[in-house]
Design a protein around this motif. Structure first.
Motif, PDB file in Angstrom:
ATOM      1  N   VAL A   1       0.645  -1.295  -0.057  1.00 28.52           N
ATOM      2  CA  VAL A   1       0.108   0.151  -0.050  1.00 28.52           C
ATOM      3  C   VAL A   1       0.754   1.287   0.084  1.00 28.52           C
ATOM      4  O   VAL A   1       0.438   2.349  -0.341  1.00 28.52           O
ATOM      5  CB  VAL A   1      -1.010   0.052   1.147  1.00 28.52           C
ATOM      6  N   GLU A   2       2.041   1.278   0.725  1.00 29.42           N
ATOM      7  CA  GLU A   2       2.752   2.490   0.618  1.00 29.42           C
ATOM      8  C   GLU A   2       3.285   2.995  -0.475  1.00 29.42           C
ATOM      9  O   GLU A   2       3.776   4.092  -0.825  1.00 29.42           O
ATOM     10  CB  GLU A   2       4.195   2.290   2.008  1.00 29.42           C
ATOM     11  N   ASN A   3       3.485   1.802  -1.496  1.00 34.59           N
ATOM     12  CA  ASN A   3       3.905   2.550  -2.873  1.00 34.59           C
ATOM     13  C   ASN A   3       2.724   2.431  -4.070  1.00 34.59           C
ATOM     14  O   ASN A   3       3.077   2.408  -5.179  1.00 34.59           O
ATOM     15  CB  ASN A   3       4.947   1.059  -3.332  1.00 34.59           C
ATOM     16  N   THR A   4       1.584   2.406  -3.521  1.00 33.25           N
ATOM     17  CA  THR A   4       0.478   2.185  -4.524  1.00 33.25           C
ATOM     18  C   THR A   4      -0.439   3.296  -4.584  1.00 33.25           C
ATOM     19  O   THR A   4      -1.560   3.385  -4.815  1.00 33.25           O
ATOM     20  CB  THR A   4      -0.389   0.798  -4.451  1.00 33.25           C
ATOM     21  N   GLN A   5      -0.115   4.447  -4.008  1.00 35.67           N
ATOM     22  CA  GLN A   5      -1.112   5.591  -3.667  1.00 35.67           C
ATOM     23  C   GLN A   5      -1.261   6.244  -5.245  1.00 35.67           C
ATOM     24  O   GLN A   5      -0.290   6.156  -6.032  1.00 35.67           O
ATOM     25  CB  GLN A   5      -0.164   6.676  -2.959  1.00 35.67           C
TER      26      GLN A   5
END
Length: 788
Positions: free
Chosen positions: A585-589
């Motif tokens: 999630v931290e890389n899929t904004q």
């Protein structure tokens, strides 16, 4: 029937308990078997080392100090009379004749000029039609030749040039090597260098002609006549003119003896060494040293001779008893040290690798100590007063403090100091100095993170030994020059020992797979290739790792854990996400959620795989073992809660159809293992807390405190902290550190007033669609691996 069944169950329970107790006992014995064998091997090795070089003793007395007690001779013995021996050696040196060497350079120059003269004579005579005048004019056109034209035929008869050449060369060389001196040198006996009128002539490196009387040496005139005589004896059939020969030879013959001071001194030193020592007899009961008097060199020699005689008079039975006594003493000391180690670091006692390391460090410390004792007994330049301050007593404690810890270093320092004291005839001063440097090292080398700090540690060791040296000097009333020398040696030994330990440190790190703070500090450089990839390919994970590092470091510092270790481990704990960064999630904004097209079980496999991928990447990059363990343990056996709940929801929706199998919780858990150390437990908690804090809309202090308590308590109840040694008190401190750090990290700011002079700026709406952060956030704070 029921009674029989109950009795059989009780019997089976007792049997199982007995088997369990027996297996536990066998497991305990197996854990201690190898370390005990290694300790026994070290004990045997020290005993062998102790008995190498039979008769080695340590002289506690120093020349010039005041004797602490009166020493009486216990047996009759022979001792060297130093004054008589010195007198005899001087007399022997005076019998050595001065050595002279022959200067060959003028001879070689004269022979070259002579050959040129003969060659010119032969060349000119070979030309037809040349008369005698022309012959002499051309043949004598050479610098340094004083032969007159009328004398050429008297020296070189036609047809006999080569015969005369050989005769003159051999005669001149022979006379030259005999030795030529001036008349004044003969009359003054070489200006007093040879008062006895005799000398030695060094013809070659190993060829010395001795004795040679000065009267037998040639003066230049005598050398010319001797040369002519030798020439005539060789070519008596050739008519030669003596006056012509003298005219040619006289400029070439000169004094050629040079005084060789180095060879003379060497010969005299050899004579002194070959001179036998003069001995004297000392009877039993004689006073060797008187209390309060300054110890003289003769008294020190008498004491050493007395000790050697006592060792010679020992019977084999006496030696066996002494060996048994020393061995028993060392065994008791080893048992005490093992007991201390079991109290302060029981994990080390159960680790064969660590025990092997301690054995090697002990032997590496004791071997040079034994060598120094041997040199002090067999050489003249190393005295017992200096050897005490040359011992590398700090070598094992330094490396043990850096590689294992200060508590273990104190134990190994006590062992090596005690053994060294036994080697030096049970010297209490050496044991006390060893304890002093051990405590200094355990305090100063606890957190060595730069190799340059080793020099500072060496200075501390040297200064402590200097202070100890000055204390002993005051008690023994040593002379000032000796105290200065001892202090210098003590300081140099401390620095040299630290530098030697620094040289050995990388080898022990590699062989025993130990990661020191020095290596960790090098890995904390954010320029590491893996961290650079993480920053570029997975910036969200990179930022998450930095925040976890700050949280974990603060908590570790507060409870006294290794904050540097947990910080570096936090940097690398999520490198496995580099294989599929878009699935976290931290890389899929502001992107589409790739998990929307996957089943919960498949998403869980992708999420869990980052641990295995991270371990593989860490091993390929040759990262230290603690970092690999951190990657394996930073999730423990925790559940991927987001997808587990999603799978449960889907199962409930399709349960009525009867085509859904039950959701197994174990399928949604990480493989583990659970954290095994305090540092790994802190990393697990920091990772969960930091990820969960991202889901907070308005991070107030009370909400942060509630979140931290909820996350830590849930991990505790799930059993993730069962295998690490964190206590409830430490967990309380960790919570407080997390709350303080997160409150400062997630603080708000006062909104800035708008600049009314500027126009309204259009705002661009970010279209996130279904891939908004809220869509991907977990339902359980920090428990979803999608958020981590």
């Amino acid at each position: 029937m029921q009674l029989g069944t109950s009795h059989s169950r009780e019997k089976r329970a007792r049997i199982q308990a007995r088997l369990h107790a027996r297996s536990s006992l066998l497991g305990t014995k197996s854990r201690y078997a190898v370390p005990l064998l290694l300790a026994a091997a070290m004990w045997i090795g020290v005993i062998v080392l102790l008995n190498l070089g039979e008769g080695l003793t340590h002289a506690p007395l120093t020349e010039g100090q005041r004797a602490p007690a009166t020493v009486l001779a216990q047996v009759d013995f022979e001792s060297q009379d130093m004054a008589a021996t010195e007198l005899a050696r001087r007399q022997m040196a005076e019998t050595v004749l001065p050595v002279f060497s022959i200067n060959r350079t003028p001879l070689q120059s004269s022979l070259r000029l002579f050959d040129q003269l003969v060659d010119r004579v032969i060349e000119v005579r070979a030309n037809d039609g040349t008369d005698a005048a022309d012959l002499s004019a051309e043949a004598l056109n050479l610098p340094g030749v004083t032969l007159r034209a009328t004398d050429v035929s008297g020296v070189f008869p036609a047809g006999e040039e080569e015969t005369v050449r050989r005769a003159i060369r051999d005669a001149l060389t022979g006379v030259w090597m005999h030795g030529i001196i001036s008349v004044s040198e003969r009359e003054s006996l070489f200006h007093g260098v040879t008062p006895k009128g005799k000398l030695s002539i060094r013809v070659a490196e190993e060829d010395v002609r001795s004795p040679v009387a000065i009267a037998d040496l040639y003066t230049p005139d005598e050398a010319v006549r001797a040369t002519i005589t030798r020439v005539r004896s060789r070519v008596d059939h050739v008519p030669l003119v003596d006056r012509a020969l003298q005219s040619m030879l006289r400029p070439w013959v000169q004094p050629n003896l040079m005084y060789d001071a180095a060879a003379t001194e060497s010969a005299r030193q050899n004579a002194q060494r070959q001179s036998r020592a003069v001995t004297k007899s000392v009877r039993a009961g004689s006073t060797l040293i008187t209390q309060g008097d300054r110890v003289t060199p003769q008294e020190l020699e008498d004491w050493r001779a007395h000790q050697r005689r006592l060792n010679e008079l020992q019977t084999p039975q006496d030696r066996r008893l002494q060996l048994i006594g020393r061995s028993t003493l060392l065994l008791f000391a080893l048992i005490i040290c093992c007991g201390l180690l079991q109290i302060v670091r029981p994990d080390i006692v159960q680790s064969p690798a660590h025990v092997t390391l301690l054995v090697i460090l002990s032997l590496l410390t004791l071997l040079p100590i034994k060598g120094l004792l041997y040199l002090a007994n067999t050489t003249q330049f190393l005295s017992g007063s200096l050897v005490e301050f040359m011992l590398p007593l700090a070598f094992a404690p330094i490396l043990t403090t850096i590689l294992i810890g200060p508590a273990t270093a104190v134990v190994i320092g006590v062992w090596t100091s005690f053994t060294a004291a036994v080697m030096f005839d049970n010297s209490f001063s050496i044991f006390a100095m060893g304890l002093l440097v051990t405590i200094i090292v355990a305090h100063t080398a606890r957190q060595v993170r730069k190799r340059s700090r080793m020099v500072r540690i060496g200075l501390w060791i040297g200064l402590s030994q200097m202070v100890y040296c000055l204390s002993l000097a005051v008690l023994s009333q040593l002379p000032a020059n000796l105290v200065l020398l001892q202090s210098t040696v003590a300081l140099a030994t401390g620095i040299a020992t630290a530098l030697l330990a620094l040289m050995f440190l990388p080898m022990f790190e590699s062989v025993f797979d130990i990661t020191t703070d020095i290596t960790l500090l090098e890995l904390s450089d954010m320029g590491h290739p893996l961290l650079q990839r993480l920053a570029i390919e997975a910036p969200g994970t990179y930022h998450h790792s930095l925040m976890v590092a700050h949280l974990a470091q603060a908590a570790a510092s507060d409870i006294g854990a290794n904050s540097l270790l947990v910080r570096v481990c936090a940097y690398f704990h999520d490198i496995g996400k580099l294989t599929k960064p878009e699935f976290f999630v931290e890389n899929t904004q502001f992107r589409e959620n790739p998990h929307d097209d996957l089943t919960p079980s498949m998403s869980t496999l992708v999420i869990i795989s980052h641990v295995k991928e991270g371990v593989g990447m860490a091993r390929r990059a040759k990262l230290p073992k603690p970092i690999v363990e951190a990657i394996e343990q930073h999730h423990g056996t925790g559940i991927v809660a987001y997808f587990y709940h999603r799978a449960r929801t889907q199962h409930e929706e399709h349960a009525a159809a009867g085509n859904e199998r039950d959701v197994n919780e174990e399928d949604y858990r990480y493989p583990g293992p659970k954290p095994q150390t305090r540092e790994m437990g802190i990393l697990l908690l920091a990772d969960s807390v930091e990820a969960a804090s991202r889901s907070m809309d308005k991070p107030t202090s009370s909400r942060i405190e509630h979140l931290v308590n909820e996350i830590v308590d849930s991990r505790l109840q799930d059993g993730q902290l069962d295998d690490c040694s964190l206590t409830f008190l430490e967990l309380k401190v960790i919570k407080r550190a997390f709350i303080f750090t997160l409150t400062n990290m997630l603080h708000g700011r006062v909104p800035y007033p708008k600049d009314e002079s500027r126009g309204q700026q259009p705002t661009e709406k970010v279209q996130g669609g279904d891939s908004s952060p809220e869509t991907l956030r977990p339902v359980d704070h920090g428990t979803s691996a999608v958020a981590r």
